[in-house]
Design an enzyme around this catalytic site. Sequence first.
Site, PDB file in Angstrom:
ATOM      1  N   GLN A   1     -10.280  -3.808  -3.089  1.00  0.00           N
ATOM      2  CA  GLN A   1     -11.556  -3.269  -2.640  1.00  0.00           C
ATOM      3  C   GLN A   1     -12.655  -3.564  -3.663  1.00  0.00           C
ATOM      4  O   GLN A   1     -13.740  -4.031  -3.311  1.00  0.00           O
ATOM      5  CB  GLN A   1     -11.419  -1.747  -2.443  1.00  0.00           C
TER       6      GLN A   1
ATOM      7  N   ARG B   1       0.874  -1.185   0.000  1.00  0.00           N
ATOM      8  CA  ARG B   1       0.000   0.000   0.000  1.00  0.00           C
ATOM      9  C   ARG B   1       0.905   1.228   0.000  1.00  0.00           C
ATOM     10  O   ARG B   1       1.694   1.420   0.930  1.00  0.00           O
ATOM     11  CB  ARG B   1      -0.914   0.003   1.232  1.00  0.00           C
TER      12      ARG B   1
ATOM     13  N   ASP C   1     -17.289   7.377  -0.887  1.00  0.00           N
ATOM     14  CA  ASP C   1     -15.982   7.250  -0.211  1.00  0.00           C
ATOM     15  C   ASP C   1     -15.662   8.625   0.375  1.00  0.00           C
ATOM     16  O   ASP C   1     -16.335   9.623   0.060  1.00  0.00           O
ATOM     17  CB  ASP C   1     -14.920   6.812  -1.247  1.00  0.00           C
TER      18      ASP C   1
ATOM     19  N   ARG D   1     -13.594  -8.384   2.150  1.00  0.00           N
ATOM     20  CA  ARG D   1     -12.188  -8.152   1.823  1.00  0.00           C
ATOM     21  C   ARG D   1     -11.402  -9.429   2.138  1.00  0.00           C
ATOM     22  O   ARG D   1     -10.546  -9.852   1.367  1.00  0.00           O
ATOM     23  CB  ARG D   1     -11.625  -6.982   2.649  1.00  0.00           C
TER      24      ARG D   1
ATOM     25  N   HIS E   1      -7.529   0.781  -6.236  1.00  0.00           N
ATOM     26  CA  HIS E   1      -7.721  -0.073  -5.048  1.00  0.00           C
ATOM     27  C   HIS E   1      -8.443  -1.347  -5.505  1.00  0.00           C
ATOM     28  O   HIS E   1      -9.605  -1.577  -5.189  1.00  0.00           O
ATOM     29  CB  HIS E   1      -8.554   0.693  -4.015  1.00  0.00           C
TER      30      HIS E   1
ATOM     31  N   CYS F   1     -16.309   1.938   1.100  1.00  0.00           N
ATOM     32  CA  CYS F   1     -15.123   1.104   1.341  1.00  0.00           C
ATOM     33  C   CYS F   1     -14.657   1.189   2.794  1.00  0.00           C
ATOM     34  O   CYS F   1     -13.987   0.294   3.278  1.00  0.00           O
ATOM     35  CB  CYS F   1     -13.998   1.511   0.400  1.00  0.00           C
TER      36      CYS F   1
HETATM   37  N1   CP Z   1     -11.174   0.029   2.748  1.00  0.00           N
HETATM   38  C1   CP Z   1      -9.896  -0.041   3.135  1.00  0.00           C
HETATM   39  O1   CP Z   1      -8.976  -0.279   2.338  1.00  0.00           O
HETATM   40  O2   CP Z   1      -9.703   0.172   4.471  1.00  0.00           O
HETATM   41  P1   CP Z   1      -8.298   0.409   5.195  1.00  0.00           P
HETATM   42  O3   CP Z   1      -7.761   1.723   4.678  1.00  0.00           O
HETATM   43  O4   CP Z   1      -8.622   0.457   6.661  1.00  0.00           O
HETATM   44  O5   CP Z   1      -7.383  -0.715   4.852  1.00  0.00           O
HETATM   45  N1  NVA Z   2      -9.943   6.857  -1.178  1.00  0.00           N
HETATM   46  C1  NVA Z   2      -9.536   6.432   0.133  1.00  0.00           C
HETATM   47  C2  NVA Z   2      -9.772   4.962   0.293  1.00  0.00           C
HETATM   48  C3  NVA Z   2      -9.397   4.402   1.636  1.00  0.00           C
HETATM   49  C4  NVA Z   2      -9.616   2.923   1.738  1.00  0.00           C
HETATM   50  C5  NVA Z   2      -8.072   6.772   0.361  1.00  0.00           C
HETATM   51  O1  NVA Z   2      -7.262   6.566  -0.556  1.00  0.00           O
HETATM   52  O2  NVA Z   2      -7.749   7.268   1.433  1.00  0.00           O
END
Ligand code: CP
Ligand code: NVA
Length: 305
Positions: free
Chosen positions: A132, A102, A224, A292, A129, A264
Amino acid sequence: MKAHDFLSVRDMSTKEILETFSLARKMKANRRKFAKALQGKTLALIFEKPSLRTRTSFDVGIQQLGGFSLYLSPAEISLGKRESVHDVAKNLERMVQAIMIRTFAHQIVIDMAKHASIPIINGLTDYSHPCQAMADYLTIQEKKKKLKGLKLCYVGDGNNVAHSLMFAGARLGVSVTIACPPGYEPNPSATQQAIGDAKATGARIEVIQDPVEGVRNADVVYTDVWASMGQEAEAEARKKIFLPYQVNGRLMSKAKKDAIFMHCLPAHRGDEVTDEVIDSPQSVVFDEAENRLHAQKAIMYQLMK
Ligand code: CP
Ligand code: NVA
């Protein structure tokens, strides 16, 4: 799954995505059957941003398959600063069997995949993502008993989550309408790619501004956060711009009567979604979060077996 890595939903064919869902459903229904599926294998988890769901689901998921995980925090790795992406890949491939990452720039996961001989899984970048989206469409399939022909409206920022929802919708025949304020549209080339992919399945991919028009006839209403990780400095300014895009009871009432609400997570209650919506019977956000785990177990198994 033919691909060596999981960087984008676009790396998979419609058939491969549906097969992954089918495996995920089997794993969800019978956890014990897969308890040794990845016995002795180790997954490294590189996080350059915070996480609840991604970390927990990969960590628990690999353990449920008989493997181990190794959490590497931003402070430990400091990708590209303490050590180059190339060198991190070359070290980890000697000791673990796959890497989930990530990070910020999408190019980092592409570079990691180029240099590493082991599978790389995209656990969120500024661009996409995919894990997700896999969990999301698995959830929609469970709730609606089908995918092709449905309409999903994503209301809010044209961000990483919006991109992956468009890519997967295009592959699965789910029409995706993105309703966003001017200046916050998805990346134009991502939209064009999704529109191109959708030709094969008949899905309609569109970007509009009016949220009420967007949710009309929608089977799924999705939102989101208005400011993603890395955009904290813009959060206050964005609140004003995005207020007309709040998913509240009034907006939900314009969608289909049996529409489900998805997010999400993490949610900023009172901003992009109100309590009355996220806590309503239409909300499936925690099923989505649980999925997930199941979706990623199927992905890990296919890449690491
Ligand atoms: N939805 C999601 O990816 O959550 P986190 O940022 O907590 O991993
Ligand atoms: N769009 C958000 C998603 C988090 C799971 C971010 O990138 O922070």
